[in-house]
Design a protein around this motif. Structure first.
Motif, PDB file in Angstrom:
ATOM      1  N   GLU A  10       0.811  -1.221   0.000  1.00  0.00           N
ATOM      2  CA  GLU A  10       0.000   0.000   0.000  1.00  0.00           C
ATOM      3  C   GLU A  10       0.842   1.268   0.000  1.00  0.00           C
ATOM      4  O   GLU A  10       0.425   2.286  -0.554  1.00  0.00           O
ATOM      5  N   MET A  11       2.011   1.218   0.646  1.00  0.00           N
ATOM      6  CA  MET A  11       2.856   2.413   0.781  1.00  0.00           C
ATOM      7  C   MET A  11       4.317   2.066   0.510  1.00  0.00           C
ATOM      8  O   MET A  11       5.131   2.000   1.419  1.00  0.00           O
ATOM      9  N   PRO A  12       4.679   1.810  -0.734  1.00  0.00           N
ATOM     10  CA  PRO A  12       6.047   1.395  -1.054  1.00  0.00           C
ATOM     11  C   PRO A  12       7.099   2.436  -0.682  1.00  0.00           C
ATOM     12  O   PRO A  12       8.272   2.089  -0.507  1.00  0.00           O
ATOM     13  N   GLU A  13       6.706   3.684  -0.519  1.00  0.00           N
ATOM     14  CA  GLU A  13       7.659   4.720  -0.137  1.00  0.00           C
ATOM     15  C   GLU A  13       8.262   4.493   1.256  1.00  0.00           C
ATOM     16  O   GLU A  13       9.297   5.058   1.589  1.00  0.00           O
ATOM     17  N   LEU A  14       7.661   3.653   2.065  1.00  0.00           N
ATOM     18  CA  LEU A  14       8.201   3.360   3.396  1.00  0.00           C
ATOM     19  C   LEU A  14       9.405   2.418   3.354  1.00  0.00           C
ATOM     20  O   LEU A  14      10.097   2.256   4.350  1.00  0.00           O
ATOM     21  N   SER A  15       9.680   1.815   2.206  1.00  0.00           N
ATOM     22  CA  SER A  15      10.754   0.815   2.129  1.00  0.00           C
ATOM     23  C   SER A  15      12.134   1.395   2.388  1.00  0.00           C
ATOM     24  O   SER A  15      13.034   0.672   2.768  1.00  0.00           O
ATOM     25  N   CYS A  16      12.326   2.659   2.224  1.00  0.00           N
ATOM     26  CA  CYS A  16      13.645   3.283   2.424  1.00  0.00           C
ATOM     27  C   CYS A  16      13.674   4.160   3.669  1.00  0.00           C
ATOM     28  O   CYS A  16      14.581   4.975   3.820  1.00  0.00           O
ATOM     29  N   LYS A  17      12.738   4.016   4.540  1.00  0.00           N
ATOM     30  CA  LYS A  17      12.626   4.888   5.707  1.00  0.00           C
ATOM     31  C   LYS A  17      13.134   4.247   7.004  1.00  0.00           C
ATOM     32  O   LYS A  17      13.043   4.850   8.057  1.00  0.00           O
ATOM     33  N   GLY A  18      13.619   3.020   6.951  1.00  0.00           N
ATOM     34  CA  GLY A  18      14.102   2.356   8.161  1.00  0.00           C
ATOM     35  C   GLY A  18      12.988   1.917   9.091  1.00  0.00           C
ATOM     36  O   GLY A  18      13.192   1.768  10.295  1.00  0.00           O
ATOM     37  N   MET A  19      11.804   1.692   8.551  1.00  0.00           N
ATOM     38  CA  MET A  19      10.650   1.330   9.361  1.00  0.00           C
ATOM     39  C   MET A  19      10.542  -0.186   9.516  1.00  0.00           C
ATOM     40  O   MET A  19      11.027  -0.943   8.676  1.00  0.00           O
ATOM     41  N   CYS A  20       9.905  -0.608  10.590  1.00  0.00           N
ATOM     42  CA  CYS A  20       9.647  -2.029  10.796  1.00  0.00           C
ATOM     43  C   CYS A  20       8.378  -2.197  11.623  1.00  0.00           C
ATOM     44  O   CYS A  20       7.895  -1.260  12.237  1.00  0.00           O
ATOM     45  N   ILE A  21       7.875  -3.412  11.623  1.00  0.00           N
ATOM     46  CA  ILE A  21       6.761  -3.804  12.478  1.00  0.00           C
ATOM     47  C   ILE A  21       7.375  -4.456  13.710  1.00  0.00           C
ATOM     48  O   ILE A  21       8.241  -5.316  13.590  1.00  0.00           O
ATOM     49  N   VAL A  22       6.922  -4.039  14.888  1.00  0.00           N
ATOM     50  CA  VAL A  22       7.402  -4.630  16.134  1.00  0.00           C
ATOM     51  C   VAL A  22       6.196  -5.175  16.883  1.00  0.00           C
ATOM     52  O   VAL A  22       5.184  -4.491  17.023  1.00  0.00           O
ATOM     53  N   VAL A  23       6.304  -6.426  17.344  1.00  0.00           N
ATOM     54  CA  VAL A  23       5.251  -7.052  18.139  1.00  0.00           C
ATOM     55  C   VAL A  23       5.780  -7.208  19.566  1.00  0.00           C
ATOM     56  O   VAL A  23       6.896  -7.688  19.777  1.00  0.00           O
ATOM     57  N   TYR A  24       4.963  -6.778  20.530  1.00  0.00           N
ATOM     58  CA  TYR A  24       5.323  -6.836  21.947  1.00  0.00           C
ATOM     59  C   TYR A  24       4.428  -7.834  22.671  1.00  0.00           C
ATOM     60  O   TYR A  24       3.237  -7.934  22.369  1.00  0.00           O
ATOM     61  N   ASP A  25       4.991  -8.541  23.643  1.00  0.00           N
ATOM     62  CA  ASP A  25       4.186  -9.445  24.455  1.00  0.00           C
ATOM     63  C   ASP A  25       3.427  -8.657  25.525  1.00  0.00           C
ATOM     64  O   ASP A  25       3.490  -7.422  25.577  1.00  0.00           O
ATOM     65  N   GLU A  26       2.733  -9.370  26.398  1.00  0.00           N
ATOM     66  CA  GLU A  26       1.910  -8.737  27.434  1.00  0.00           C
ATOM     67  C   GLU A  26       2.720  -7.883  28.402  1.00  0.00           C
ATOM     68  O   GLU A  26       2.192  -6.982  29.040  1.00  0.00           O
ATOM     69  N   ASP A  27       4.014  -8.178  28.532  1.00  0.00           N
ATOM     70  CA  ASP A  27       4.878  -7.420  29.436  1.00  0.00           C
ATOM     71  C   ASP A  27       5.592  -6.269  28.746  1.00  0.00           C
ATOM     72  O   ASP A  27       6.419  -5.593  29.359  1.00  0.00           O
ATOM     73  N   GLY A  28       5.323  -6.066  27.466  1.00  0.00           N
ATOM     74  CA  GLY A  28       5.955  -4.985  26.729  1.00  0.00           C
ATOM     75  C   GLY A  28       7.309  -5.325  26.143  1.00  0.00           C
ATOM     76  O   GLY A  28       8.021  -4.456  25.655  1.00  0.00           O
ATOM     77  N   ASN A  29       7.668  -6.615  26.151  1.00  0.00           N
ATOM     78  CA  ASN A  29       8.934  -7.061  25.559  1.00  0.00           C
ATOM     79  C   ASN A  29       8.740  -7.336  24.068  1.00  0.00           C
ATOM     80  O   ASN A  29       7.770  -7.994  23.683  1.00  0.00           O
ATOM     81  N   ALA A  30       9.656  -6.850  23.253  1.00  0.00           N
ATOM     82  CA  ALA A  30       9.584  -7.121  21.818  1.00  0.00           C
ATOM     83  C   ALA A  30       9.826  -8.607  21.577  1.00  0.00           C
ATOM     84  O   ALA A  30      10.821  -9.156  22.031  1.00  0.00           O
ATOM     85  N   ILE A  31       8.892  -9.254  20.874  1.00  0.00           N
ATOM     86  CA  ILE A  31       9.028 -10.689  20.607  1.00  0.00           C
ATOM     87  C   ILE A  31       9.165 -10.988  19.126  1.00  0.00           C
ATOM     88  O   ILE A  31       9.475 -12.118  18.751  1.00  0.00           O
ATOM     89  N   ALA A  32       8.941  -9.985  18.273  1.00  0.00           N
ATOM     90  CA  ALA A  32       9.094 -10.185  16.824  1.00  0.00           C
ATOM     91  C   ALA A  32       9.224  -8.830  16.168  1.00  0.00           C
ATOM     92  O   ALA A  32       8.722  -7.822  16.663  1.00  0.00           O
ATOM     93  N   HIS A  33       9.936  -8.827  15.040  1.00  0.00           N
ATOM     94  CA  HIS A  33      10.003  -7.617  14.235  1.00  0.00           C
ATOM     95  C   HIS A  33      10.236  -8.011  12.775  1.00  0.00           C
ATOM     96  O   HIS A  33      10.779  -9.073  12.479  1.00  0.00           O
ATOM     97  N   ALA A  34       9.777  -7.146  11.893  1.00  0.00           N
ATOM     98  CA  ALA A  34       9.943  -7.374  10.455  1.00  0.00           C
ATOM     99  C   ALA A  34      10.252  -6.035   9.805  1.00  0.00           C
ATOM    100  O   ALA A  34       9.388  -5.157   9.761  1.00  0.00           O
ATOM    101  N   PRO A  35      11.475  -5.856   9.328  1.00  0.00           N
ATOM    102  CA  PRO A  35      11.816  -4.594   8.663  1.00  0.00           C
ATOM    103  C   PRO A  35      11.109  -4.473   7.320  1.00  0.00           C
ATOM    104  O   PRO A  35      11.007  -5.445   6.570  1.00  0.00           O
ATOM    105  N   LEU A  36      10.607  -3.297   7.037  1.00  0.00           N
ATOM    106  CA  LEU A  36       9.933  -3.070   5.764  1.00  0.00           C
ATOM    107  C   LEU A  36      10.901  -3.112   4.601  1.00  0.00           C
ATOM    108  O   LEU A  36      10.573  -3.607   3.532  1.00  0.00           O
ATOM    109  N   ALA A  37      12.089  -2.614   4.751  1.00  0.00           N
ATOM    110  CA  ALA A  37      13.053  -2.539   3.655  1.00  0.00           C
ATOM    111  C   ALA A  37      13.490  -3.894   3.148  1.00  0.00           C
ATOM    112  O   ALA A  37      13.809  -4.032   1.974  1.00  0.00           O
TER     113      ALA A  37
END
Length: 72
Positions: free
Chosen positions: A42-69
């Motif tokens: 939907e937004m290919p312009e984000l591929s060069c922005k250093g963005m990623c998806i971060v998933v946090y568990d119930e305690d706020g700890n990052a348990i997964a991430h996926a860089p857009l680039a």
């Protein structure tokens, strides 16, 4: 099942509002990767922005991430 949250982040100075999602811990990475692919479609312009998806568990700890680039 865990009540997780996820956001779009550049891991330094920007993070979107957290959104809730219920996942098994072993589903978190797949969810992050699929969401990153959908956002890039939907937004290919984000591929060069250093963005990623971060998933946090119930305690706020990052348990997964996926860089857009890395997915285009």
């Amino acid at each position: 099942m865990l009540l997780c949250t996820y956001s779009i982040s550049n891991l330094t100075e920007f993070e979107s509002d957290l959104a809730p999602i219920i996942l098994d811990r072993d589903e978190a990475q797949e969810f992050a990767s699929v969401l990153a692919q959908e956002i890039l479609a939907e937004m290919p312009e984000l591929s060069c922005k250093g963005m990623c998806i971060v998933v946090y568990d119930e305690d706020g700890n990052a348990i997964a991430h996926a860089p857009l680039a890395a997915l285009h």
